[in-house]
Design a protein around this motif. Structure first.
Motif, PDB file in Angstrom:
ATOM      1  N   THR A 371       0.842  -1.201   0.000  1.00  0.00           N
ATOM      2  CA  THR A 371       0.000   0.000   0.000  1.00  0.00           C
ATOM      3  C   THR A 371       0.876   1.250   0.000  1.00  0.00           C
ATOM      4  N   VAL A 372       0.567   2.191  -0.843  1.00  0.00           N
ATOM      5  CA  VAL A 372       1.324   3.439  -0.858  1.00  0.00           C
ATOM      6  C   VAL A 372       0.425   4.581  -1.307  1.00  0.00           C
ATOM      7  N   PHE A 373       0.559   5.711  -0.629  1.00  0.00           N
ATOM      8  CA  PHE A 373      -0.060   6.968  -1.039  1.00  0.00           C
ATOM      9  C   PHE A 373       1.060   7.946  -1.383  1.00  0.00           C
ATOM     10  N   TYR A 374       0.869   8.704  -2.442  1.00  0.00           N
ATOM     11  CA  TYR A 374       1.863   9.725  -2.779  1.00  0.00           C
ATOM     12  C   TYR A 374       1.159  10.966  -3.290  1.00  0.00           C
ATOM     13  N   THR A 375       1.745  12.095  -2.981  1.00  0.00           N
ATOM     14  CA  THR A 375       1.194  13.388  -3.392  1.00  0.00           C
ATOM     15  C   THR A 375       2.209  14.131  -4.242  1.00  0.00           C
ATOM     16  N   VAL A 376       1.736  14.670  -5.340  1.00  0.00           N
ATOM     17  CA  VAL A 376       2.533  15.563  -6.183  1.00  0.00           C
ATOM     18  C   VAL A 376       1.913  16.950  -6.058  1.00  0.00           C
ATOM     19  N   ARG A 377       2.677  17.852  -5.503  1.00  0.00           N
ATOM     20  CA  ARG A 377       2.192  19.221  -5.287  1.00  0.00           C
ATOM     21  C   ARG A 377       2.949  20.156  -6.229  1.00  0.00           C
ATOM     22  N   ILE A 378       2.229  20.749  -7.162  1.00  0.00           N
ATOM     23  CA  ILE A 378       2.828  21.664  -8.133  1.00  0.00           C
ATOM     24  C   ILE A 378       2.283  23.056  -7.877  1.00  0.00           C
ATOM     25  N   GLU A 379       3.179  23.933  -7.422  1.00  0.00           N
ATOM     26  CA  GLU A 379       2.809  25.281  -7.020  1.00  0.00           C
ATOM     27  C   GLU A 379       1.666  25.193  -6.004  1.00  0.00           C
ATOM     28  N   GLY A 380       0.463  25.678  -6.314  1.00  0.00           N
ATOM     29  CA  GLY A 380      -0.601  25.659  -5.316  1.00  0.00           C
ATOM     30  C   GLY A 380      -1.530  24.465  -5.407  1.00  0.00           C
ATOM     31  N   GLY A 381      -1.425  23.662  -6.492  1.00  0.00           N
ATOM     32  CA  GLY A 381      -2.325  22.529  -6.661  1.00  0.00           C
ATOM     33  C   GLY A 381      -1.651  21.218  -6.318  1.00  0.00           C
ATOM     34  N   GLU A 382      -2.469  20.190  -6.081  1.00  0.00           N
ATOM     35  CA  GLU A 382      -1.883  18.900  -5.712  1.00  0.00           C
ATOM     36  C   GLU A 382      -2.760  17.754  -6.187  1.00  0.00           C
ATOM     37  N   VAL A 383      -2.093  16.615  -6.408  1.00  0.00           N
ATOM     38  CA  VAL A 383      -2.779  15.384  -6.782  1.00  0.00           C
ATOM     39  C   VAL A 383      -2.251  14.277  -5.887  1.00  0.00           C
ATOM     40  N   THR A 384      -3.146  13.584  -5.198  1.00  0.00           N
ATOM     41  CA  THR A 384      -2.749  12.470  -4.342  1.00  0.00           C
ATOM     42  C   THR A 384      -3.280  11.171  -4.937  1.00  0.00           C
ATOM     43  N   SER A 385      -2.425  10.157  -5.007  1.00  0.00           N
ATOM     44  CA  SER A 385      -2.787   8.887  -5.624  1.00  0.00           C
ATOM     45  C   SER A 385      -2.471   7.727  -4.692  1.00  0.00           C
ATOM     46  N   LYS A 386      -3.124   6.604  -4.947  1.00  0.00           N
ATOM     47  CA  LYS A 386      -2.895   5.391  -4.170  1.00  0.00           C
ATOM     48  C   LYS A 386      -2.510   4.259  -5.108  1.00  0.00           C
ATOM     49  N   LEU A 387      -1.547   3.446  -4.687  1.00  0.00           N
ATOM     50  CA  LEU A 387      -1.183   2.227  -5.393  1.00  0.00           C
ATOM     51  C   LEU A 387      -1.247   1.060  -4.415  1.00  0.00           C
ATOM     52  N   PHE A 388      -1.539  -0.114  -4.943  1.00  0.00           N
ATOM     53  CA  PHE A 388      -1.501  -1.331  -4.126  1.00  0.00           C
ATOM     54  C   PHE A 388      -0.727  -2.375  -4.912  1.00  0.00           C
ATOM     55  N   LEU A 389       0.482  -2.683  -4.438  1.00  0.00           N
ATOM     56  CA  LEU A 389       1.414  -3.547  -5.178  1.00  0.00           C
ATOM     57  C   LEU A 389       1.915  -4.688  -4.294  1.00  0.00           C
ATOM     58  N   PRO A 390       1.016  -5.556  -3.834  1.00  0.00           N
ATOM     59  CA  PRO A 390       1.416  -6.607  -2.889  1.00  0.00           C
ATOM     60  C   PRO A 390       2.319  -7.673  -3.490  1.00  0.00           C
ATOM     61  N   HIS A 391       2.385  -7.734  -4.818  1.00  0.00           N
ATOM     62  CA  HIS A 391       3.166  -8.772  -5.493  1.00  0.00           C
ATOM     63  C   HIS A 391       4.638  -8.401  -5.638  1.00  0.00           C
ATOM     64  N   LEU A 392       4.987  -7.173  -5.355  1.00  0.00           N
ATOM     65  CA  LEU A 392       6.366  -6.730  -5.564  1.00  0.00           C
ATOM     66  C   LEU A 392       7.204  -6.898  -4.306  1.00  0.00           C
ATOM     67  N   GLU A 393       8.435  -7.388  -4.494  1.00  0.00           N
ATOM     68  CA  GLU A 393       9.377  -7.431  -3.383  1.00  0.00           C
ATOM     69  C   GLU A 393       9.818  -6.013  -3.032  1.00  0.00           C
ATOM     70  N   ARG A 394      10.422  -5.882  -1.881  1.00  0.00           N
ATOM     71  CA  ARG A 394      10.699  -4.568  -1.295  1.00  0.00           C
ATOM     72  C   ARG A 394      11.429  -3.606  -2.249  1.00  0.00           C
ATOM     73  N   LEU A 395      12.554  -4.017  -2.807  1.00  0.00           N
ATOM     74  CA  LEU A 395      13.327  -3.124  -3.666  1.00  0.00           C
ATOM     75  C   LEU A 395      12.598  -2.835  -4.970  1.00  0.00           C
ATOM     76  N   ASP A 396      11.907  -3.852  -5.504  1.00  0.00           N
ATOM     77  CA  ASP A 396      11.131  -3.644  -6.725  1.00  0.00           C
ATOM     78  C   ASP A 396       9.988  -2.660  -6.463  1.00  0.00           C
ATOM     79  N   PHE A 397       9.379  -2.777  -5.292  1.00  0.00           N
ATOM     80  CA  PHE A 397       8.312  -1.857  -4.890  1.00  0.00           C
ATOM     81  C   PHE A 397       8.825  -0.419  -4.869  1.00  0.00           C
ATOM     82  N   MET A 398       9.963  -0.195  -4.226  1.00  0.00           N
ATOM     83  CA  MET A 398      10.514   1.153  -4.125  1.00  0.00           C
ATOM     84  C   MET A 398      10.795   1.742  -5.508  1.00  0.00           C
ATOM     85  N   ASN A 399      11.355   0.918  -6.387  1.00  0.00           N
ATOM     86  CA  ASN A 399      11.697   1.399  -7.727  1.00  0.00           C
ATOM     87  C   ASN A 399      10.454   1.669  -8.552  1.00  0.00           C
TER      88      ASN A 399
END
Length: 423
Positions: A371-399
């Motif tokens: 499970t991961v949430f990430y936000t991209v904030r550009i100037e005053g606006g922002e977009v937050t997204s969610k991913l669910f990648l249970p099949h990936l090993e730790r380093l593959d997940f990070m990449n």
């Protein structure tokens, strides 16, 4: 077109203890001068295996490379196998020995010269390229019109030998075609649908231009490869074909000249004179690593921070403790506050945050691995997204997550421009 076979020698490669990066590098260098790699073999440190694979390679290609097995220890037997295959004998090379002595003396290791004396033993028929970054020279032999290069296995020794000596040698000896490659990066369209959408265009490509689909994360790279005598003509032909492609999937294309997403982003940021910073948790610094791997990234990357512990998100990024209590640390709300705190901390046009569970165990708040949430904030606006990648090993997940975030930033920046330039 001239062809090549690469042979990697070493039990450590077969065991998985060492990754073969040499083959990738050599293949890339050969492609640049119009030599196509037909096969890559990985074999053990056994004389019979080396000889058998050399016989097979010589029946397939114009150029053969071997890497590994040239050290001073008893398990390095490549030279003995070469002597048998080429029906030659080993001789002592004064030139190699003097180079070896000088090399070791400069590094205050002259005391091991006698232990490395066998490195100066070479085949009598071989042309020698001295190794300026190691002790084992490169031997070049020719048989039935096929050139064979015996290289050491250490990557930082292989690279200069190939770039500075072998590539110029091959360009001089062989009549080579030109190979030109262009990468078109496509996002937000599944590979199967992409294939259907551009099928008519693909079938109409000239025979000397090939197309490959290369999925990477959620992006698909379309690799166009043209082969012919004139590099200039090939470049014009590829440009023409890409211009035909743009009306079909133009809104999904983020780049037509660059391959790596971190370089695509860098060119966009420089062109738009924007700065970026990152606040990472589950990606553990991988975002910052990708961004700063590009030469010149100091022009737009102002800094990053890995707030791995929940308390550090609160202390450094001013995440509200109540937000963590109400929504947990792996949440859309915390990702948003992390990005806001990051932008405030570094004073950048763009700020990115990640919070999630890389695994292998669940997070401290019980969230599932992947499970991961990430936000991209550009100037005053922002977009937050969610991913669910249970099949990936730790380093593959990070990449994967880091690649996806950079891809999203590129897409957002292009969409903000009504008439985007394709990088």
């Amino acid at each position: 077109m001239k062809t090549a076979v690469l042979i990697t020698i070493g039990d450590e490669i077969l065991s998985g203890n060492t990754v073969d990066t040499n083959s990738n590098f050599i293949a890339t260098q050969l492609k640049e001068i119009g030599i196509k790699v037909l096969s890559i073999f990985t074999i053990p440190d056994e004389e019979s295996a080396i000889i058998a694979t050399l016989k097979k390679a010589f029946g397939m290609a114009d150029v053969v490379f071997t890497t590994g097995g040239l050290g001073p220890t008893k398990d390095d037997i490549t030279k003995k196998a070469y002597a048998d295959f080429f029906e030659d004998e080993m001789v002592f090379s004064d030139e190699v020995y003097e180079h070896l002595r000088t090399y070791l003396e400069k590094r205050n290791r002259l005391w091991i010269l006698d232990h490395n004396r066998d490195q100066a033993m070479v085949l009598s028929k071989a042309k020698i390229f001295l190794n300026f970054y190691g002790t084992a020279p490169c031997m070049i032999l020719e048989k039935n019109g096929v050139y064979c290069f015996s290289l050491p296995g250490v990557p930082y020794e292989v690279k200069p030998l190939v770039k500075d000596q072998i590539i110029p040698f091959l360009k001089e000896k062989l009549a080579l075609d030109s190979i030109v490659t262009r990468i078109v990066s496509v996002v937000d369209i599944p590979e199967s649908i992409l294939s259907e959408t551009i099928e008519e265009w693909e079938l109409a490509l000239p025979k000397h231009i090939s197309l490959s689909y290369l999925p990477i994360g959620s992006r698909v790279k379309l690799r166009l490869t043209g082969t012919g005598k004139s590099r200039t003509i090939l470049e014009k032909e590829l440009d023409s074909e890409i211009q035909k492609l743009i009306p079909l999937i133009g809104e999904n294309i983020i780049a037509t000249h660059e391959d790596k997403i971190e370089k695509i982003l860098g060119e966009l940021l420089i062109g738009k004179k924007l700065t970026i910073s990152v606040a990472e948790s589950c990606t553990g610094g991988e975002l910052a690593h990708l961004i700063t791997s590009v030469a010149g990234s100091s022009a737009y990357f102002l800094g990053g921070i890995v707030t791995y512990a929940t308390q550090k998100k609160i202390d450094i990024l001013n995440v509200n403790p109540r937000t963590v209590e109400d929504f947990t640390v792996v949440s859309e709300q915390v990702a948003t506050e992390m990005a806001t705190g990051c932008q405030s901390l570094f004073k950048t046009d763009i700020a990115v945050s990640t919070t999630g569970v890389a695994g292998p165990g669940r997070g401290e708040d019980g969230k599932d691995v992947g499970t991961v949430f990430y936000t991209v904030r550009i100037e005053g606006g922002e977009v937050t997204s969610k991913l669910f990648l249970p099949h990936l090993e730790r380093l593959d997940f990070m990449n994967f997550v880091s690649q996806k975030i950079l891809q999203d930033i590129v897409s957002l920046l292009i969409k903000k421009n009504k008439s985007p330039q394709l990088y």
